[in-house]
Design a protein around this motif. Structure first.
Motif, PDB file in Angstrom:
ATOM      1  N   MET A 163       1.401  12.136-118.579  1.00  0.00           N
ATOM      2  CA  MET A 163       0.109  12.793-118.752  1.00  0.00           C
ATOM      3  C   MET A 163       0.266  14.179-119.385  1.00  0.00           C
ATOM      4  O   MET A 163      -0.550  14.580-120.221  1.00  0.00           O
ATOM      5  CB  MET A 163      -0.614  12.885-117.410  1.00  0.00           C
ATOM      6  N   LEU A 164       1.296  14.888-119.019  1.00  0.00           N
ATOM      7  CA  LEU A 164       1.555  16.194-119.647  1.00  0.00           C
ATOM      8  C   LEU A 164       1.843  16.020-121.136  1.00  0.00           C
ATOM      9  O   LEU A 164       1.426  16.837-121.961  1.00  0.00           O
ATOM     10  CB  LEU A 164       2.714  16.894-118.953  1.00  0.00           C
ATOM     11  N   SER A 165       2.523  14.926-121.482  1.00  0.00           N
ATOM     12  CA  SER A 165       2.797  14.671-122.908  1.00  0.00           C
ATOM     13  C   SER A 165       1.526  14.329-123.668  1.00  0.00           C
ATOM     14  O   SER A 165       1.397  14.617-124.859  1.00  0.00           O
ATOM     15  CB  SER A 165       3.825  13.540-123.065  1.00  0.00           C
ATOM     16  N   PHE A 166       0.545  13.701-122.974  1.00  0.00           N
ATOM     17  CA  PHE A 166      -0.729  13.383-123.621  1.00  0.00           C
ATOM     18  C   PHE A 166      -1.440  14.652-124.102  1.00  0.00           C
ATOM     19  O   PHE A 166      -2.160  14.623-125.105  1.00  0.00           O
ATOM     20  CB  PHE A 166      -1.656  12.652-122.645  1.00  0.00           C
ATOM     21  N   LEU A 167      -1.260  15.731-123.375  1.00  0.00           N
ATOM     22  CA  LEU A 167      -1.980  16.967-123.704  1.00  0.00           C
ATOM     23  C   LEU A 167      -1.668  17.444-125.115  1.00  0.00           C
ATOM     24  O   LEU A 167      -2.523  18.036-125.774  1.00  0.00           O
ATOM     25  CB  LEU A 167      -1.642  18.067-122.689  1.00  0.00           C
ATOM     26  N   THR A 168      -0.459  17.172-125.588  1.00  0.00           N
ATOM     27  CA  THR A 168      -0.099  17.604-126.949  1.00  0.00           C
ATOM     28  C   THR A 168      -0.902  16.860-128.008  1.00  0.00           C
ATOM     29  O   THR A 168      -1.052  17.349-129.129  1.00  0.00           O
ATOM     30  CB  THR A 168       1.411  17.389-127.196  1.00  0.00           C
ATOM     31  N   HIS A 169      -1.428  15.681-127.648  1.00  0.00           N
ATOM     32  CA  HIS A 169      -2.233  14.900-128.602  1.00  0.00           C
ATOM     33  C   HIS A 169      -3.705  15.301-128.568  1.00  0.00           C
ATOM     34  O   HIS A 169      -4.495  14.824-129.388  1.00  0.00           O
ATOM     35  CB  HIS A 169      -2.116  13.408-128.300  1.00  0.00           C
ATOM     36  N   LEU A 170      -4.061  16.157-127.616  1.00  0.00           N
ATOM     37  CA  LEU A 170      -5.472  16.478-127.417  1.00  0.00           C
ATOM     38  C   LEU A 170      -5.806  17.925-127.786  1.00  0.00           C
ATOM     39  O   LEU A 170      -6.947  18.352-127.640  1.00  0.00           O
ATOM     40  CB  LEU A 170      -5.858  16.240-125.953  1.00  0.00           C
ATOM     41  N   THR A 171      -4.837  18.660-128.297  1.00  0.00           N
ATOM     42  CA  THR A 171      -5.042  20.091-128.536  1.00  0.00           C
ATOM     43  C   THR A 171      -6.137  20.382-129.561  1.00  0.00           C
ATOM     44  O   THR A 171      -6.760  21.445-129.526  1.00  0.00           O
ATOM     45  CB  THR A 171      -3.732  20.754-129.005  1.00  0.00           C
ATOM     46  N   LEU A 172      -6.382  19.441-130.452  1.00  0.00           N
ATOM     47  CA  LEU A 172      -7.409  19.663-131.478  1.00  0.00           C
ATOM     48  C   LEU A 172      -8.796  19.227-131.012  1.00  0.00           C
ATOM     49  O   LEU A 172      -9.785  19.466-131.712  1.00  0.00           O
ATOM     50  CB  LEU A 172      -7.047  18.910-132.765  1.00  0.00           C
ATOM     51  N   PHE A 173      -8.880  18.618-129.830  1.00  0.00           N
ATOM     52  CA  PHE A 173     -10.126  17.977-129.442  1.00  0.00           C
ATOM     53  C   PHE A 173     -10.734  18.526-128.162  1.00  0.00           C
ATOM     54  O   PHE A 173     -11.898  18.255-127.889  1.00  0.00           O
ATOM     55  CB  PHE A 173      -9.895  16.466-129.312  1.00  0.00           C
ATOM     56  N   THR A 175     -10.768  22.184-125.507  1.00  0.00           N
ATOM     57  CA  THR A 175     -10.487  23.617-125.545  1.00  0.00           C
ATOM     58  C   THR A 175      -9.203  23.949-124.796  1.00  0.00           C
ATOM     59  O   THR A 175      -8.731  23.175-123.950  1.00  0.00           O
ATOM     60  CB  THR A 175     -11.643  24.408-124.914  1.00  0.00           C
ATOM     61  N   GLN A 176      -8.657  25.120-125.107  1.00  0.00           N
ATOM     62  CA  GLN A 176      -7.453  25.565-124.422  1.00  0.00           C
ATOM     63  C   GLN A 176      -7.701  25.722-122.930  1.00  0.00           C
ATOM     64  O   GLN A 176      -6.829  25.417-122.105  1.00  0.00           O
ATOM     65  CB  GLN A 176      -6.965  26.886-125.020  1.00  0.00           C
ATOM     66  N   GLU A 178      -9.751  23.939-121.112  1.00  0.00           N
ATOM     67  CA  GLU A 178      -9.739  22.598-120.528  1.00  0.00           C
ATOM     68  C   GLU A 178      -8.319  22.062-120.410  1.00  0.00           C
ATOM     69  O   GLU A 178      -7.958  21.435-119.403  1.00  0.00           O
ATOM     70  CB  GLU A 178     -10.605  21.661-121.377  1.00  0.00           C
ATOM     71  N   LEU A 179      -7.506  22.307-121.431  1.00  0.00           N
ATOM     72  CA  LEU A 179      -6.103  21.889-121.378  1.00  0.00           C
ATOM     73  C   LEU A 179      -5.380  22.560-120.222  1.00  0.00           C
ATOM     74  O   LEU A 179      -4.606  21.920-119.498  1.00  0.00           O
ATOM     75  CB  LEU A 179      -5.403  22.231-122.697  1.00  0.00           C
ATOM     76  N   ASN A 180      -5.646  23.851-120.056  1.00  0.00           N
ATOM     77  CA  ASN A 180      -4.997  24.599-118.977  1.00  0.00           C
ATOM     78  C   ASN A 180      -5.402  24.060-117.607  1.00  0.00           C
ATOM     79  O   ASN A 180      -4.574  23.976-116.689  1.00  0.00           O
ATOM     80  CB  ASN A 180      -5.343  26.085-119.074  1.00  0.00           C
ATOM     81  N   GLU A 181      -6.673  23.689-117.453  1.00  0.00           N
ATOM     82  CA  GLU A 181      -7.147  23.155-116.176  1.00  0.00           C
ATOM     83  C   GLU A 181      -6.443  21.841-115.838  1.00  0.00           C
ATOM     84  O   GLU A 181      -6.047  21.609-114.692  1.00  0.00           O
ATOM     85  CB  GLU A 181      -8.658  22.935-116.227  1.00  0.00           C
ATOM     86  N   ILE A 182      -6.294  20.980-116.855  1.00  0.00           N
ATOM     87  CA  ILE A 182      -5.619  19.700-116.628  1.00  0.00           C
ATOM     88  C   ILE A 182      -4.151  19.937-116.292  1.00  0.00           C
ATOM     89  O   ILE A 182      -3.605  19.339-115.351  1.00  0.00           O
ATOM     90  CB  ILE A 182      -5.754  18.782-117.859  1.00  0.00           C
ATOM     91  N   ALA A 183      -3.491  20.815-117.060  1.00  0.00           N
ATOM     92  CA  ALA A 183      -2.072  21.106-116.815  1.00  0.00           C
ATOM     93  C   ALA A 183      -1.874  21.712-115.431  1.00  0.00           C
ATOM     94  O   ALA A 183      -0.928  21.349-114.707  1.00  0.00           O
ATOM     95  CB  ALA A 183      -1.545  22.038-117.899  1.00  0.00           C
TER      96      ALA A 183
END
Length: 304
Positions: A163-173, A175-176, A178-183
């Motif tokens: 799941m952490l690796s998935f985040l790299t595929h979502l950076t363009l879609f 917000t940062q 939102e990414l931080n909250e998931i991480a």
């Protein structure tokens, strides 16, 4: 991009469906055919007003479909909500190398854009549905060919890294923030593995396999292709992905008490599945599905 997990081995077209229905179920050949959409494993077509057919688009779905055809009729006295019941059993042929199934059509729509207030209506329905499904005798399920889950769901450490690796595929879609909250949520999980449990599970319970009416109330469960014997947390993820946080306590009061590690795994799956759906929706340019998947992730990681 290279080949994706959801790419088809076989493309299902309307002319192909017309041909198969005409040859194998001529009594239905005069009915209109409407393509409903594609899942990972199957393409779905509505035949007339009363039936819906699923056609495997990936080889892996064939054995799953055969198992589904055997076990679903056995669930009638356990399932407390409308579900897809197979009526037509299509066979592989020169035209199409896989078996396929036709079911009763269930009215409704995917729960997209449904408010939290509307979702609360289905708390009792969902809890009773899963309580009864998970009570189905495992030995009977085995006799009908249902297999034990092979997806290694109980390994949280492996899933966390994925799941952490998935985040790299979502950076363009997304917000940062939102990414931080998931991480942050993922890094808060310190449990590496949960103890196996074995109950009959739907196996793929998320918003694209649920139907609601115009008020947002649950009306049906579809796509039982991943039915298996596995950890109940796989299905209990719906308490985090579909229901608002404030309804989780009421859900478990009806379903029954579960241990903390089951709740941790259920919540993790409630984040994992919409991450996959989000990536596919981005690839397929399905904006409404992508937005719903994002909202589900936010709902699942929210505290009650």
């Amino acid at each position: 991009m290279g080949r994706q997990l959801w790419d088809a081995d076989w493309e299902i077209t309307k002319p192909l469906v017309q041909q198969l229905i005409h040859h194998q179920f001529p009594q239905l050949s005069s009915l209109p055919i409407q393509e409903i959409g594609n899942g990972w494993d199957n393409s779905v077509f509505r035949i007339g007003d009363d039936y819906v057919f699923r056609f495997p688009r990936r080889q892996i779905a064939v054995s799953l479909l055969r198992t589904e055809a055997r076990i679903l009729p056995q669930l009638e006295n356990y399932i407390t909500i409308p579900y897809s019941k197979p009526l037509f059993f299509g066979e592989e042929s020169e035209e199409y190398p896989f078996p396929f199934l036709g079911y009763t059509y269930l009215s409704g729509k995917f729960p997209i854009g449904v408010s939290d207030e509307a979702r609360k209506q289905s708390t009792v329905t969902l809890a009773r549905f899963l309580k009864n499904l998970h009570a189905f005798p495992v030995t009977t399920a085995q006799q009908e060919g249902v297999l034990f889950d092979q997806r290694n769901l109980t390994d949280l450490a492996e899933r966390k890294e994925k799941m952490l690796s998935f985040l790299t595929h979502l950076t363009l879609f997304i917000t940062q923030e939102e990414l931080n909250e998931i991480a942050e949520y993922l890094h808060s999980i310190t449990l590496d593995r949960v103890k196996p449990q074995h109950v009959l599970i739907h196996g793929d319970l998320h918003f694209k396999n649920m139907l609601v009416d115009d008020t947002g109330k649950l009306t049906g469960i579809i796509d039982w292709g991943d039915v298996n014997i596995g950890h109940p947390a796989c299905d209990l993820s719906i308490a985090y992905s579909f229901l608002p946080p404030a309804s989780r306590h009421a859900f478990y009061e009806i379903y029954g008490e579960v241990d903390e590690e089951t709740q941790i795994l259920a919540r993790m799956i409630a984040v994992y599945i919409p991450m996959l759906i989000l990536m596919q929706a981005i690839n397929d340019k399905e904006e409404a599905i992508a937005l719903e998947a994002k909202l589900i992730i936010q709902r699942a990681i929210a505290n009650s």
